[in-house]
Design a protein around this motif. Sequence first.
Motif, short mmCIF file in Angstrom:
data_model
loop_
_atom_site.label_atom_id
_atom_site.label_comp_id
_atom_site.label_asym_id
_atom_site.label_seq_id
_atom_site.Cartn_x
_atom_site.Cartn_y
_atom_site.Cartn_z
N GLU A 1 0.83 -1.21 0.00
CA GLU A 1 0.00 0.00 0.00
C GLU A 1 0.86 1.25 0.00
O GLU A 1 0.55 2.23 -0.70
CB GLU A 1 -0.94 -0.02 1.21
CG GLU A 1 -2.02 -1.07 1.10
CD GLU A 1 -2.80 -1.29 2.39
OE1 GLU A 1 -4.00 -1.57 2.29
OE2 GLU A 1 -2.20 -1.17 3.49
N TYR A 2 1.94 1.25 0.77
CA TYR A 2 2.86 2.39 0.76
C TYR A 2 3.48 2.56 -0.62
O TYR A 2 3.61 3.69 -1.12
CB TYR A 2 3.97 2.22 1.80
CG TYR A 2 3.58 2.68 3.18
CD1 TYR A 2 3.34 4.02 3.46
CD2 TYR A 2 3.49 1.78 4.22
CE1 TYR A 2 3.00 4.45 4.72
CE2 TYR A 2 3.16 2.20 5.50
CZ TYR A 2 2.91 3.54 5.75
OH TYR A 2 2.57 3.96 7.01
N LEU A 3 3.86 1.46 -1.27
CA LEU A 3 4.44 1.53 -2.62
C LEU A 3 3.45 2.16 -3.59
O LEU A 3 3.80 3.08 -4.33
CB LEU A 3 4.83 0.13 -3.10
CG LEU A 3 5.30 0.03 -4.55
CD1 LEU A 3 6.57 0.85 -4.78
CD2 LEU A 3 5.52 -1.43 -4.92
N ALA B 1 1.64 6.81 -6.74
CA ALA B 1 0.50 7.66 -7.11
C ALA B 1 0.79 9.13 -6.86
O ALA B 1 0.28 10.00 -7.58
CB ALA B 1 -0.75 7.22 -6.35
N LYS B 2 1.59 9.43 -5.86
CA LYS B 2 1.91 10.81 -5.54
C LYS B 2 2.98 11.41 -6.47
O LYS B 2 3.18 12.61 -6.49
CB LYS B 2 2.36 10.94 -4.09
CG LYS B 2 1.20 10.74 -3.11
CD LYS B 2 1.63 10.99 -1.69
CE LYS B 2 0.47 10.91 -0.74
NZ LYS B 2 -0.45 12.04 -0.86
N ASP C 1 2.57 -9.81 -7.82
CA ASP C 1 3.60 -9.37 -6.87
C ASP C 1 3.90 -7.91 -7.15
O ASP C 1 4.63 -7.58 -8.08
CB ASP C 1 4.87 -10.21 -7.03
CG ASP C 1 6.02 -9.68 -6.20
OD1 ASP C 1 5.78 -9.20 -5.08
OD2 ASP C 1 7.17 -9.73 -6.69
N GLN C 2 3.29 -7.03 -6.39
CA GLN C 2 3.49 -5.59 -6.59
C GLN C 2 4.75 -5.16 -5.87
O GLN C 2 4.75 -4.97 -4.65
CB GLN C 2 2.27 -4.82 -6.10
CG GLN C 2 1.03 -5.11 -6.91
CD GLN C 2 -0.16 -4.28 -6.48
OE1 GLN C 2 -0.09 -3.47 -5.57
NE2 GLN C 2 -1.27 -4.48 -7.14
N SER C 3 5.81 -5.00 -6.65
CA SER C 3 7.10 -4.57 -6.11
C SER C 3 7.80 -3.73 -7.17
O SER C 3 7.34 -3.64 -8.32
CB SER C 3 7.96 -5.79 -5.76
OG SER C 3 8.31 -6.49 -6.94
N TYR C 4 8.91 -3.12 -6.80
CA TYR C 4 9.64 -2.33 -7.78
C TYR C 4 10.05 -3.19 -8.98
O TYR C 4 10.01 -2.74 -10.11
CB TYR C 4 10.87 -1.67 -7.15
CG TYR C 4 11.59 -0.78 -8.12
CD1 TYR C 4 11.14 0.51 -8.36
CD2 TYR C 4 12.67 -1.25 -8.86
CE1 TYR C 4 11.76 1.32 -9.30
CE2 TYR C 4 13.30 -0.46 -9.79
CZ TYR C 4 12.84 0.83 -10.00
OH TYR C 4 13.46 1.64 -10.94
N GLN D 1 9.50 5.98 2.35
CA GLN D 1 9.95 6.30 3.71
C GLN D 1 9.37 7.63 4.17
O GLN D 1 9.00 7.77 5.34
CB GLN D 1 11.48 6.33 3.78
CG GLN D 1 12.00 6.40 5.20
CD GLN D 1 11.54 5.22 6.05
OE1 GLN D 1 11.71 4.07 5.66
NE2 GLN D 1 10.95 5.49 7.20
N GLU D 2 9.25 8.61 3.28
CA GLU D 2 8.62 9.89 3.64
C GLU D 2 7.18 9.67 4.11
O GLU D 2 6.74 10.28 5.09
CB GLU D 2 8.61 10.84 2.43
CG GLU D 2 9.95 11.42 2.09
CD GLU D 2 9.91 12.22 0.79
OE1 GLU D 2 8.80 12.44 0.22
OE2 GLU D 2 10.99 12.61 0.32
#
Length: 90
Positions: free
Chosen positions: A5-7, A12-13, A26-29, A52-53
């Motif tokens: 969710e953070y990813l 999105a931002k 697998d939602q990852s970089y 991290q922010e």
Amino acid sequence: MTDTEYLNMALAKMHPGQWFGFSSKDQSYATLIVHDSSITKPTEDVVNTKVQELKDADTARANARISGKAKLKAGEALTDAEIEALFGAR
């Protein structure tokens, strides 16, 4: 909030619209794909910094909520951050 969710929130931002997706469940970089050809895939470091922010902001809000409650009980003045954390007002 989960790391996935953070990813998603961090991505999105970065740009408006649905500019990104994932090539697998697998939602990852590693599975990040860019749908918009005008946008360059951000580096993993940039993505991790944004994640991290967001985590730090959530921690700060939680800490402000805790200290704000304690100050209310003690009759002390609240900071703006504590007021926002407790009441959602600025």
